[in-house]
Design an enzyme around this catalytic site. Structure first.
Site, PDB file in Angstrom:
ATOM      1  CE  LYS A  67      -3.848   1.981   2.700  1.00 63.78           C
ATOM      2  NZ  LYS A  67      -4.740   1.758   3.857  1.00 63.78           N
ATOM      3  CB  SER A  76      -7.991   3.798   2.948  1.00 59.00           C
ATOM      4  OG  SER A  76      -7.169   3.125   3.888  1.00 59.00           O
ATOM      5  CB  SER A 103      -8.457   0.740   5.605  1.00 55.39           C
ATOM      6  OG  SER A 103      -9.218   1.918   5.549  1.00 55.39           O
TER       7      SER A 103
HETATM    8  N1  GLN Z   1     -13.285   4.382   6.594  1.00 55.43           N
HETATM    9  C1  GLN Z   1     -12.515   4.739   7.730  1.00 55.43           C
HETATM   10  C2  GLN Z   1     -12.064   6.169   7.632  1.00 55.43           C
HETATM   11  O1  GLN Z   1     -12.301   6.755   6.651  1.00 55.43           O
HETATM   12  C3  GLN Z   1     -11.359   3.809   7.915  1.00 55.43           C
HETATM   13  C4  GLN Z   1     -10.156   4.136   7.135  1.00 55.43           C
HETATM   14  C5  GLN Z   1      -8.992   3.272   7.480  1.00 55.43           C
HETATM   15  O2  GLN Z   1      -9.124   2.227   8.134  1.00 55.43           O
HETATM   16  N2  GLN Z   1      -7.817   3.706   7.069  1.00 55.43           N
HETATM   17  O3  GLN Z   1     -11.494   6.714   8.534  1.00 55.43           O
END
Ligand code: GLN
Length: 483
Positions: free
Chosen positions: A76, A151, A175
């Protein structure tokens, strides 16, 4: 060859059926051919990959072994990679080449893994759909009109489309698990402190945790093995021995106590997903598990608490991007204030700016007690609920997400609608617990995930349950058409 799992690749390399270089060339060609449809990569690192593959082949030729030796993966794009763009999905870091490798990157490279590239992601890991990336949205290989989740949407789409067997990802509020659910993968968020955060660009430091995304629990065990461990460079890393995760896969589920929280099945959950979750419960019962209804009474407060704490930490973490030291700088600043304002205003996208403003507001002198402190108290209650539940059960099971992957753009005008989709995943981050999502069926041709949560450092138990489930079901073997 692209259909092989990490475990199969390890066997194939050990048996000299193919070399890492051959496999790497096949996958790089496949990425070049198919990724334009998906947009799952931000950068391809062909040269590095071939070098690493040749080095791994040479190590094997000398008699070295190891499940990751010669295994192709991707990172990532928030894991720092020395000399390679590390963009975090943001215009702010589009020109940033990291001066060092993240611990995760260094550990996997030392184990012989081959880095094919850096995967697309929501900007600064903020999002649930991978639509906030400066490099454009990622498409879900199961249906190109739908999001792959976020994400870590690039890692998920790439693995689901068989562009590579596994990838690293991070999970601040879901995410890893949510994109796993949306793309029919297995993804594991480890216990907070299990995987080093050093060199992992921070979103919300008390919640962020790196982990594996792969097709099977068996492969998550292999990749996690290479990622986990104490790191003196990360002050929140925990000095706890790393067990042999692959050795934990074959335990019997006889008598395993599974808790199913009644709050998980309230309104908001797609009834078709509820049915698939009940089917997975029945499957685990057949394997000897005992089911118990439990309660997590403070779950309803988790989303508001998370969406105060995460932006608060983000507003602090992202203050370092000021246009001065590294990253994007605006053209012809009038003075220092103008430099700060325009560099941040032009370098950050809308969702990141929204979170910084919400976070700065929640931390401001007048509102700190009302929002930030209150959210921290809720966080403790959420943790206490889990501690009480784990006195009675070994595993907690439920849906990973209330709905399957939505259509691209469907939630763009209403950020809160997207935040609500995180209802089942964020509690594990607030409590620091490990969680896993695995394939449990399909709704309208789109994958559905079942989530398992375990007590601290019981990643092995999660992988064991998931592996036994996968030996008896075939959801995880389904391949999206066209890939
Ligand atoms: N959807 C969550 C957020 O926007 C989780 C994102 C994540 O785990 N990086 O904060």
């Amino acid at each position: 060859m692209h259909q092989l799992t990490l475990a199969e690749i390890a066997r194939g390399l050990a048996d000299k059926k193919f070399s890492s270089e051959e496999l790497t060339r096949v996958l790089l060609a496949r990425i070049t051919q198919l990724d334009p449809q998906l947009n799952s990569f931000i950068s391809l690192t062909e040269e590095l990959a071939l070098q690493q593959a040749q080095a791994a082949d040479a190590r094997r030729a000398k008699g070295e072994t190891g499940a990751l030796l010669g295994a192709p993966i991707a990172h990532k794009d928030l894991f720092c990679t020395q000399g390679i763009r590390t963009s975090c999905g943001s215009k702010m870091l589009d020109n940033f080449k990291a001066p060092y490798d993240a611990t995760v990157v260094a550990k996997l490279a030392a184990a012989g893994a081959v880095t094919l590239g850096k995967t697309n992601m929501d900007e600064f890991a903020m999002g649930s759909a991978n639509e906030s990336s400066y490099y454009g949205a990622v498409k879900n290989p199961w249906n190109l009109e739908h999001v792959p989740g976020g994400s870590s949407g690039g890692s998920a789409a790439a693995v689901a489309a068989r562009l590579l067997p596994a990838a690293t990802a991070t999970d601040t509020g879901g995410s890893i698990r949510q994109p796993a659910a949306f793309t029919n993968l297995t993804g594991l968020k480890p216990t907070y402190g299990r995987v080093s955060r050093w060199g992992m660009i921070a979103y919300a430091s008390s919640l962020d945790q790196g982990g594996p995304l792969a097709r099977t629990a068996e492969d998550c065990a292999i990749l996690l093995q290479g990622m986990a461990g104490f790191d003196a460079n990360d002050s929140t890393s925990i000095d706890e021995p790393v067990p042999d995760y692959s050795a934990s896969l074959n335990g019997s589920l006889q008598g395993l106590r599974i808790g199913v929280p009644k709050e998980y099945f309230s309104e908001g959950l797609d009834p078709r997903i509820a049915e698939l979750i009940h089917n997975s419960v029945k499957e685990l019962q057949k394997l000897g598990a005992v089911i118990k209804e439990i309660s997590l009474p403070n779950m309803q407060h988790a989303i508001p608490a998370y969406y105060v704490i995460a932006p608060a930490e983000a507003s602090s973490n992202l203050s370092r991007f000021d246009g001065v030291r590294f990253g994007y700088r605006c053209e012809d600043p009038k003075d220092l204030t103008d430099l700060y304002k325009r560099s941040r205003g032009e370098g950050f996208g809308a969702e990141v700016q929204r979170r910084i403003m919400v976070g700065a507001y929640a931390l401001s002198a007048g509102y700190y007690d009302a929002y930030y402190l209150k959210a921290q108290k809720i966080r403790r209650l959420v943790k206490n609920d889990f501690m009480a539940a784990f006195n009675e059960v070994d595993i907690i099971l439920g849906p990973t997400t209330p709905n399957p992957a939505w259509k691209l753009g469907a939630k763009n005008s209403d950020p809160v609608a997207a935040y609500l989709e995180d209802v089942y995943t964020i509690t594990a981050n607030l409590a620091g617990l490990p969680g896993l999502s695995m394939p449990a069926g399909f709704v309208d041709g789109l994958p559905v995930g079942v989530q398992l949560l375990a007590p601290y450092f019981q990643e092995g138990r999660l992988l064991n349950v998931a592996h036994q489930y996968q030996l008896n079901t075939d959801w995880h073997t389904r391949t999206p058409t066209g890939f």
